[in-house]
Design an enzyme around this catalytic site. Sequence first.
Site, PDB file in Angstrom:
ATOM      1  CB  VAL A 269      61.228  13.971  76.055  1.00  0.00           C
ATOM      2  CG1 VAL A 269      60.021  13.521  76.861  1.00  0.00           C
ATOM      3  CG2 VAL A 269      62.548  13.661  76.772  1.00  0.00           C
TER       4      VAL A 269
ATOM      5  CE1 TYR B 203      70.557  15.105  85.695  1.00  0.00           C
ATOM      6  CE2 TYR B 203      71.464  16.424  87.477  1.00  0.00           C
ATOM      7  CZ  TYR B 203      70.435  15.674  86.947  1.00  0.00           C
ATOM      8  OH  TYR B 203      69.274  15.481  87.670  1.00  0.00           O
TER       9      TYR B 203
ATOM     10  CE  LYS C 112      67.969  17.667  85.222  1.00  0.00           C
ATOM     11  NZ  LYS C 112      66.584  17.350  84.858  1.00  0.00           N
TER      12      LYS C 112
END
Length: 264
Positions: free
Chosen positions: A70, A169, A173
């Site tokens: 991706v 991270y 997010k």
Amino acid sequence: MSALSLFDLGGQTAVVTGAASGLGLAIAEAMLDAGANLVMSDVDGPQLAAAIEGLRPRARGALHGVVTDVADAAQVDALIDTALQRHGAIDAVFANAGISAGRGFAVETGQLEHVDLAAWHRVLAINLDGVLATLRAAAKPMKARRSGRIVVTSSIAGLRAEAMSGYAYVASKAAVNNLVRQAAVELAPHNVRVNAIAPGPFATGINGGRLRLPEVAERMKTYIPLGRIADTTEIQGLALLLASHASSYMTGAVIPVDGGASAR
Ligand SMILES: NC(=O)c1ccc[n+]([C@@H]2O[C@H](COP(=O)([O-])OP(=O)(O)OC[C@H]3O[C@@H](n4cnc5c(N)ncnc54)[C@H](O)[C@@H]3O)[C@@H](O)[C@H]2O)c1
């Protein structure tokens, strides 16, 4: 019409990224159980092939895999094109693939001065650029058809500071959550809905399988109001809701599935 039929995906087509293991695999199971044709994709070809083999007996419709990284938008475009060629239309797309950035500032190596920029860019390339690429590729045919649902796997680590998650991270997010809201508002007039699932800790292979360690499970008992780490099947109810007509009035939502962690 029975309310239960709202969850039926018979004759519809779903695509899931990061589907070879963990939450993506559980989402794939839910799609098959609801009767969807399913395109599973993952960067790990052998693991993807094994996952598809394992799920084959559950499939009522078509089931196949497309190896996709991706982080490469061209590969994501090719994934969506393949699904369209095989099935004519796509009803639901899960932008689920993601990786950990290691442990957060709860340990010294996770503190700000140790953030490694190469690792930072790698995490953002998969967790943020990968979601953008998936949203972009999925939105085009859905807009043209005036129908579709896109579901992003975010994290409660994108809702607030999280001592146990790495900087890249939590940043990825948090960015994804607003990407979902932005796309939801743009696509709403085209009858394309975009929502996010924000999981708390689930026992998967992420972060080297740390969440499967007994000592981590023990620590989570005090951190999570429901007192345990989730099983991957516990994502399936919300995944099915958001992928189906049962959520017809929901868009732009970021919904925790976290045993109550974000309620603290
Ligand atoms: N497990 C948790 O506690 C938890 C909590 C919050 C959010 N999440 C999110 O859930 C999603 C799935 O994670 P998981 O816990 O199931 O982890 P996992 O490691 O079990 O599964 C992730 C899958 O994504 C695949 N993947 C990795 N990089 C990829 C890439 N570049 N392109 C395509 N596929 C790729 C992996 O091969 C793997 O099959 C991620 O977005 C993760 O951030 C997980």
